[in-house]
Design an enzyme around this catalytic site. Structure first.
Site: not given
Lengths: 275, 271
Positions: B174-177
């Protein structure tokens, strides 16, 4: 004119009468009757079909049961799209009830994501909300929420509790008045004419001159073929929640009122029936 | 221009699409020189595309075959239980017997996420006869050092997700961080007025988690001597140079809280 609040209710309580039929090649011990359900447009297939699974399990042998999946007229149905999007995209020209075929074998690995439990749906749902908020508020609103707030959004959807969901979701719909809308509109445009599942781009609700962008403006930029030329017959229908909104509708209003619970505005572009 | 962009300070941890393409172009030039197999795949009828690489490796696969010859994907845990091998699961020290290994085809895609304004790594794996690996199988391939980290947060883990350009199931991180762990790297580069390629730095952090190595040579500009970029890529090495992370730390460039929940924090265990 009806209160805009009523629109939120109408969207939430949209239902599609559906008939589930077991795939003909599945092996059963006795005849499998079809099963009828009213499906919530804003939910997910694998979240609301426990009864369907139980119904067919009763007539099948344990060893023939693998992961359940659904298909409509040869197209495997992606559970991770909202039910209403699947219907608008694949079945909006058909008579009701919507006839869905149920499979317990030959899971189409190249087409569908696995859905072994509701926690997978929850993770997908929260991931969409996070992504939408990244577009709307740089993720600030969703990141400031507590875990129980996230849970409230999910439980609201899972248990079909409109008030519970919206008590929290309204925070995700706020924006500074002076800006006239979100940073970007979270939207996805679906069509079935190519392998590409959807189009998603950055699009602001307000132009640099301060005008409100409309659905027509959005399509002109992202999917110009969907807009008929002056003398041309309408080739495509632009459908959200089973209706065709006016192209003059501001996208900010659409985003606030016609988004799915995952906070995305899902727009289906389907070939116009040629009659 | 060599490698794309100079980091733009605190706000520069985001990547716009144009810069993404430029960084990819440079990365691909370098890949061509190294003959290591990256290519650009254009999506038919659009201006969009992604970088792709296919790698053959070996690993343990638990695919069991049902009577009809189809793998019982998604039920690997059950399948393993049926075969009485459940004791092996979760025991990282158990040596993998050679006969339990098979050749696995890994396919890596680097895409741009306009929502997060970062690159995203998608991948899938299959046996040579085309049977896809399940999530559990993929987990088995993740190095134990990373597994613990990945398990700690619901969104910092490997999940199955639709590839947004070709519509098929892939796994992704997941790219959210991403912006969180890229920020310190970019700040260092900015402070030192040094150029770096976002894609090289980013991929050297996330790639190894899922078995994808980015050779150190990617940091050298084409046709010129290496820049001192070791600290951006020390994940490629077995051990980082002594004192490396302390140096960064003392410069105030690493924000431990930003790293705390993320995969990069394994680096501190090496100090």
């Amino acid at each position: 004119m009806a209160d805009d609040k009523d629109v939120l209710r109408d969207v939430w309580f949209g239902r599609i009468p559906t008939c589930f039929t077991l795939y003909q090649d599945e092996i059963t011990e006795r005849e499998a009757e079809p099963f009828y359900l009213l499906l919530p447009r804003v939910s997910y297939l694998t979240l609301v079909t426990d009864k369907v699974k139980k119904h067919f399990h009763k007539v099948m042998r344990q060893e023939d049961l693998e992961e359940m999946w659904f298909e409509y007229e040869g197209t495997p149905l992606k559970w991770h799209y909202p039910i209403g999007v699947l219907f608008d995209l694949h079945a909006s020209n058909t008579a009701l009830p919507w006839n869905i075929t149920v499979h317990f074998k030959d899971f189409p690995e190249r087409d569908l994501l696995h859905c072994p439990s509701n926690s997978v749906i929850e993770a997908h749902f929260m991931s969409s909300i996070k992504e939408a908020d990244a577009l709307k508020h740089k993720g600030q609103v969703v990141n400031e929420m507590q875990k129980k707030d996230h849970k409230q959004l999910w439980m609201g959807l899972q248990n079909d509790k409109f008030d519970q969901f919206w008590a929290m979701n309204r925070k995700l719909m706020e924006y500074p008045t002076e800006e006239g809308g979100f940073r970007y509109i979270p939207f996805r445009i679906y069509q079935t004419m190519s392998d590409r599942p959807f189009i998603q781009k950055l699009f602001r609700p307000v132009s640099s001159e301060g005008h409100a962008h409309t659905l027509g403006d959005l399509l002109k930029e992202v999917f110009p073929a969907a807009i008929p030329q002056d003398d041309e017959q309408k080739k495509y229908l632009i459908v959200i929640h089973g209706i065709e909104p006016l192209l003059e509708t501001p996208v900010q209003w659409l985003s606030e009122h016609l988004s799915h619970p995952d906070n995305f505005l899902h727009i289906s572009i389907i070939p116009a029936p040629s009659d | 221009m060599m490698s794309g962009e100079r980091a733009e300070g605190a706000e520069g941890c985001f990547l716009d699409e144009e810069t993404f393409r430029r960084c990819c172009d440079h990365f691909l030039q370098r890949s061509q020189a190294l003959h290591d197999g990256w290519s650009w795949e254009q999506v038919k009828g659009t201006e969009e595309g992604y970088m792709k690489k296919t790698v053959l490796g070996t690993g343990r696969v638990n695919i069991s075959t049902a009577q009809d010859g189809h793998p019982r994907a998604g039920e690997v845990m059950d399948a393993v239980g049926d075969q009485g091998q459940v004791d092996d699961l979760g025991d990282e020290d158990t040596p993998v017997p050679a006969e339990g290994s098979s050749v696995i085809r890994f396919e890596y895609h680097v895409l741009y996420s306009c929502s997060y304004q970062t690159p995203v790594l998608y991948f899938r794996a299959s046996t040579l006869d085309g049977r896809p690996l399940s999530l559990e199988d993929v987990w088995d391939q993740v190095h134990p050092n990373y597994r613990q980290r990945l398990l700690q947060g619901p969104w910092d883990t490997i999940t199955q997700q639709e590839h947004p350009l070709i519509g098929q199931p892939f796994f992704f991180l997941h790219p959210c961080r991403t912006a969180d762990f890229m920020r310190p790297l970019l700040q260092v580069a900015h402070a030192e007025n040094r150029k770096l390629n976002y894609i090289v730095s980013w991929l050297s952090v996330v790639g190894p988690v899922v078995g994808l190595d980015v050779p150190l040579t990617y940091c050298e500009p084409l046709g010129s001597p290496a820049l001192p970029l070791w600290h951006l890529t020390d994940h490629c090495l077995t051990l980082p140079p002594a004192g490396a992370w302390q140096t960064l730390h003392s410069k105030g460039c690493l924000n431990p809280t930003a790293f705390d929940h993320h995969l990069i924090s394994f680096s501190f265990t090496w100090m």
